[in-house]
Motif scaffolding. Structure first.
Motif, PDB file in Angstrom:
ATOM      1  N   GLY A 154      -9.422   8.743   4.054  1.00  0.00           N
ATOM      2  CA  GLY A 154      -8.159   9.087   4.717  1.00  0.00           C
ATOM      3  C   GLY A 154      -7.116   9.430   3.678  1.00  0.00           C
ATOM      4  N   THR A 155      -7.469  10.267   2.701  1.00  0.00           N
ATOM      5  CA  THR A 155      -6.504  10.622   1.641  1.00  0.00           C
ATOM      6  C   THR A 155      -5.381  11.454   2.227  1.00  0.00           C
ATOM      7  N   THR A 156      -4.367  11.710   1.406  1.00  0.00           N
ATOM      8  CA  THR A 156      -3.249  12.544   1.863  1.00  0.00           C
ATOM      9  C   THR A 156      -3.632  14.022   1.863  1.00  0.00           C
TER      10      THR A 156
ATOM     11  N   VAL B  63      -1.119   3.247   5.325  1.00  0.00           N
ATOM     12  CA  VAL B  63      -1.689   4.438   5.963  1.00  0.00           C
ATOM     13  C   VAL B  63      -3.049   4.690   5.346  1.00  0.00           C
TER      14      VAL B  63
ATOM     15  N   ASP C  38       4.756   3.250   0.442  1.00  0.00           N
ATOM     16  CA  ASP C  38       5.745   3.329   1.534  1.00  0.00           C
ATOM     17  C   ASP C  38       6.597   2.074   1.667  1.00  0.00           C
TER      18      ASP C  38
ATOM     19  N   GLN D  51       3.080   5.182  -4.958  1.00  0.00           N
ATOM     20  CA  GLN D  51       2.079   4.396  -4.229  1.00  0.00           C
ATOM     21  C   GLN D  51       2.374   2.895  -4.398  1.00  0.00           C
TER      22      GLN D  51
ATOM     23  N   VAL E 284      -8.402   3.448  -1.931  1.00  0.00           N
ATOM     24  CA  VAL E 284      -7.323   3.407  -2.917  1.00  0.00           C
ATOM     25  C   VAL E 284      -6.993   4.840  -3.323  1.00  0.00           C
ATOM     26  N   THR E 285      -5.961   4.992  -4.126  1.00  0.00           N
ATOM     27  CA  THR E 285      -5.688   6.306  -4.690  1.00  0.00           C
ATOM     28  C   THR E 285      -6.495   6.458  -5.989  1.00  0.00           C
TER      29      THR E 285
ATOM     30  N   ARG F  45       1.528  10.693   9.475  1.00  0.00           N
ATOM     31  CA  ARG F  45       0.656   9.768  10.217  1.00  0.00           C
ATOM     32  C   ARG F  45       1.416   8.495  10.610  1.00  0.00           C
TER      33      ARG F  45
ATOM     34  N   ASN G   2       1.203  12.967  -3.370  1.00  0.00           N
ATOM     35  CA  ASN G   2       0.813  12.005  -2.330  1.00  0.00           C
ATOM     36  C   ASN G   2       1.971  11.047  -2.044  1.00  0.00           C
ATOM     37  N   ALA G   3       2.930  10.953  -2.978  1.00  0.00           N
ATOM     38  CA  ALA G   3       4.089  10.082  -2.777  1.00  0.00           C
ATOM     39  C   ALA G   3       5.142  10.808  -1.947  1.00  0.00           C
TER      40      ALA G   3
ATOM     41  N   TRP H 209       0.833  -1.212   0.000  1.00  0.00           N
ATOM     42  CA  TRP H 209       0.000   0.000   0.000  1.00  0.00           C
ATOM     43  C   TRP H 209       0.865   1.260   0.000  1.00  0.00           C
TER      44      TRP H 209
HETATM   45  P1  IMP Z   1      -4.793  10.039  -2.106  1.00  0.00           P
HETATM   46  O1  IMP Z   1      -3.821   9.371  -3.027  1.00  0.00           O
HETATM   47  O2  IMP Z   1      -4.219  11.252  -1.425  1.00  0.00           O
HETATM   48  O3  IMP Z   1      -6.091  10.334  -2.778  1.00  0.00           O
HETATM   49  O4  IMP Z   1      -5.141   9.027  -0.901  1.00  0.00           O
HETATM   50  C1  IMP Z   1      -5.858   7.808  -1.106  1.00  0.00           C
HETATM   51  C2  IMP Z   1      -5.295   6.685  -0.235  1.00  0.00           C
HETATM   52  O5  IMP Z   1      -3.996   6.321  -0.697  1.00  0.00           O
HETATM   53  C3  IMP Z   1      -5.105   7.068   1.230  1.00  0.00           C
HETATM   54  O6  IMP Z   1      -5.362   5.941   2.024  1.00  0.00           O
HETATM   55  C4  IMP Z   1      -3.630   7.449   1.316  1.00  0.00           C
HETATM   56  O7  IMP Z   1      -3.114   7.308   2.619  1.00  0.00           O
HETATM   57  C5  IMP Z   1      -3.030   6.449   0.350  1.00  0.00           C
HETATM   58  N1  IMP Z   1      -1.777   6.912  -0.278  1.00  0.00           N
HETATM   59  C6  IMP Z   1      -1.658   7.740  -1.320  1.00  0.00           C
HETATM   60  N2  IMP Z   1      -0.373   7.902  -1.653  1.00  0.00           N
HETATM   61  C7  IMP Z   1       0.348   7.133  -0.818  1.00  0.00           C
HETATM   62  C8  IMP Z   1       1.745   6.854  -0.686  1.00  0.00           C
HETATM   63  O8  IMP Z   1       2.603   7.324  -1.444  1.00  0.00           O
HETATM   64  N3  IMP Z   1       2.083   5.998   0.311  1.00  0.00           N
HETATM   65  C9  IMP Z   1       1.160   5.423   1.121  1.00  0.00           C
HETATM   66  N4  IMP Z   1      -0.149   5.639   1.024  1.00  0.00           N
HETATM   67  C10 IMP Z   1      -0.555   6.499   0.063  1.00  0.00           C
END
Ligand code: IMP
Length: 499
Positions: A137-139, A278, A30, A231, A245-246, A369, A55-56, A28
């Protein structure tokens, strides 16, 4: 920054033909992919980020990169930010400044953004900080809304900044699409977005270039290309644990989003142990299961105290010990006490998570987090290897197991609901995967190793128990482990010779 390292040239790159490597997160996110990309970049000419956005977070020697590819820290690599990404201009400019403090200058010859790449503007960030952050729980970086605008034909692309007059009309359409349905007091003002575009547009245009032409030339000149995934496969919008998911594809087919087709010679999947997640969503082997409802792991009391001291320190204007990687406050006492319990087999699951969380600094590089943690899940790793057509494995972080007693793996799931009789599954079917939140993991413990393996670079140095554990995981995933990372630094890695 380029220096020679004690690391042999990968076999598949020993050719005078074109060759490429793709690095895919096997979990997931990281998984410590950044370090692997940074290490392997040495032997490639072009490094391309093909998906995701800020988000990365790829933590390298002395900098965390969120959007700019990890090859930027070398002097002679072309780095591409591809059309499958979504770029936050404000954070990009900030990151560029950070890179410049390490490197001096960044020439547009070595950093190229596709004209077709979409940007994330402030209305999309505002939207993401609303409903989606709570739900998934997005970033909170605006990723989902930007991809939604892309699909809705109202997105803004880097090329759009080249025509100021046209841009105004496009911005209006895009802001209107984002504001629709929001109460008046939450709507973003067009003039604020125009200001933002004015502030960052010229920097984006400075780095805009013909990505398809660069990739075509790379192929013709038999160069080596590295595709840097962001991701992880389990966060893929289609193949991951939807809806947690993203918003983009993160699995191997997304490497096709380059604007010029290039074949992948070697697809490597990166798997961390202990593994982490996360944000919300199922995680069958999680220590101290939060039943998929929790955004972060449950902290034990001592951790809560330490987190509170750190938060206070940050509020008071001191540097957060999380941000510079130097965690000192109360840490050693906590770690020693937890380690003792683990060695005696008395640690609870929450205590195991606390130990590995602090020892391994398992806090989000983007959000801070506390990551949820659990043993390496082998059925899930096998599933990911299959759907991505992986050619080899990279194992990261296992050095944290040194001196902690037995090493745990998830080896099977049992499912038990009204329709399906209980069965132990080795290979997950698509339907097994779709009901991951009801899977009950079965664990196996293997003897651990006492010696600290941190920093080892030679397979023969590894204690027998570590080799046995690696062989056990390889057998279950049915692929060879080509690289075994033994620490966060670039050269802390074992390149395995496979016959
Ligand atoms: P988003 O990508 O910000 O929309 O977040 C959607 C989901 O993906 C959330 O649960 C985030 O914590 C997870 N996520 C997005 N990018 C990463 C990453 O690079 N590492 C770990 N989790 C991520």
């Amino acid at each position: 920054m380029t220096g020679t390292i004690a690391f042999p040239k990968p076999k598949w790159l020993e050719t005078d033909k074109f060759a490429s490597t793709c690095i895919i997160g096997g979990q997931w996110g990281d998984e410590a992919k950044g370090k692997i990309v940074y290490t392997l970049a040495e032997y490639h000419d072009v490094i391309m980020r093909y998906n995701g956005g800020p988000n990365a977070g790829h933590t390298l020697d002395n900098i965390t990169l969120h959007q700019i590819p990890s090859g930027i820290l070398y002097d002679d690599k072309i780095n591409i930010m591809g059309q499958g990404m979504v770029i936050r201009p404000d954070l990009f400019c900030q990151e560029l400044e950070d890179v410049k403090t390490v490197k001096g200058t960044v020439s547009p010859h070595y950093l190229v953004i596709s004209p077709k790449t979409h940007v994330i503007l402030k209305y999309e960030v505002a939207e993401d900080l609303g409903g989606a952050k709570k739900m998934v729980g997005t970033t909170g970086k605006g990723i989902g809304p930007a991809y939604r605008q892309r699909a809705g034909r109202t997105g803004i692309r880097v090329i759009d900044f080249a025509d100021r007059k046209e841009l105004q009309a496009k911005l209006k359409k895009s802001v209107d699409a984002s504001n629709a349905g929001l109460p008046d007091n939450e709507k973003t003002k067009l003039c604020d977005v125009e200001k933002e575009a004015e502030e960052y547009g010229s920097t984006l245009l400075h780095y805009m270039g013909d990505v398809a032409a660069i990739l075509k030339k790379a192929k013709q000149k038999r160069k080596k290309v590295l595709f840097e995934g962001a991701q992880g496969a389990l966060l893929d919008i289609d193949n991951g644990t939807y809806p947690n998911v993203t918003s983009s594809n993160t699995t191997r087919p997304s490497v096709g989003q380059t604007g010029y087709y290039l074949p992948v010679t070697m697809a490597l999947g990166v798997f961390k142990a202990p593994m982490s997640r996360v944000g919300k969503g199922p995680f069958p082997s999680e220590w101290g299961r939060t039943n998929g409802t929790n955004e972060t792991r449950h902290l034990i009391e001592e951790e809560k105290e330490i987190m509170e001291i750190m938060a206070q320190k940050t509020r008071d204007g001191g540097t957060s010990p999380l941000s510079n990687g130097k965690l000192t406050i109360g840490r050693n006492n906590l770690l020693d006490a937890l380690l003792e319990k683990m060695k005696n087999g008395k640690a609870t699951d929450a205590e195991k998570a606390a130990y590995f969380g602090w020892k391994g600094m398992e806090f989000g590089a983007t959000t801070g987090r506390a990551r949820r943690l659990g043993p390496l899940d082998l059925p899930l790793a096998r599933y990911v290897a299959e759907i991505n057509g992986l050619d080899g494995l990279v194992f990261t972080k296992w050095d944290v197991y040194s001196g902690t007693g037995d090493v745990e793996f998830t080896t099977k799931y049992s499912y038990n609901n009204l329709l399906v009789h209980e069965r132990n599954v080795d290979d997950l079917s698509e339907f097994d995967f779709l009901s991951l939140d009801t899977a009950v993991p079965l664990f196996k413990r293997l003897p651990g190793w006492e010696q600290d393996i941190r920093g080892m670079t030679d397979w023969n140095q590894l204690p027998k128990q570590a080799k046995d554990a690696i062989n056990f995981a390889e057998k279950a995933i049915r692929l060879p482990c080509l690289y075994f990372s033994t620490g966060p630094k670039k050269d802390e890695i074992i390149a395995r010779k496979i016959k």
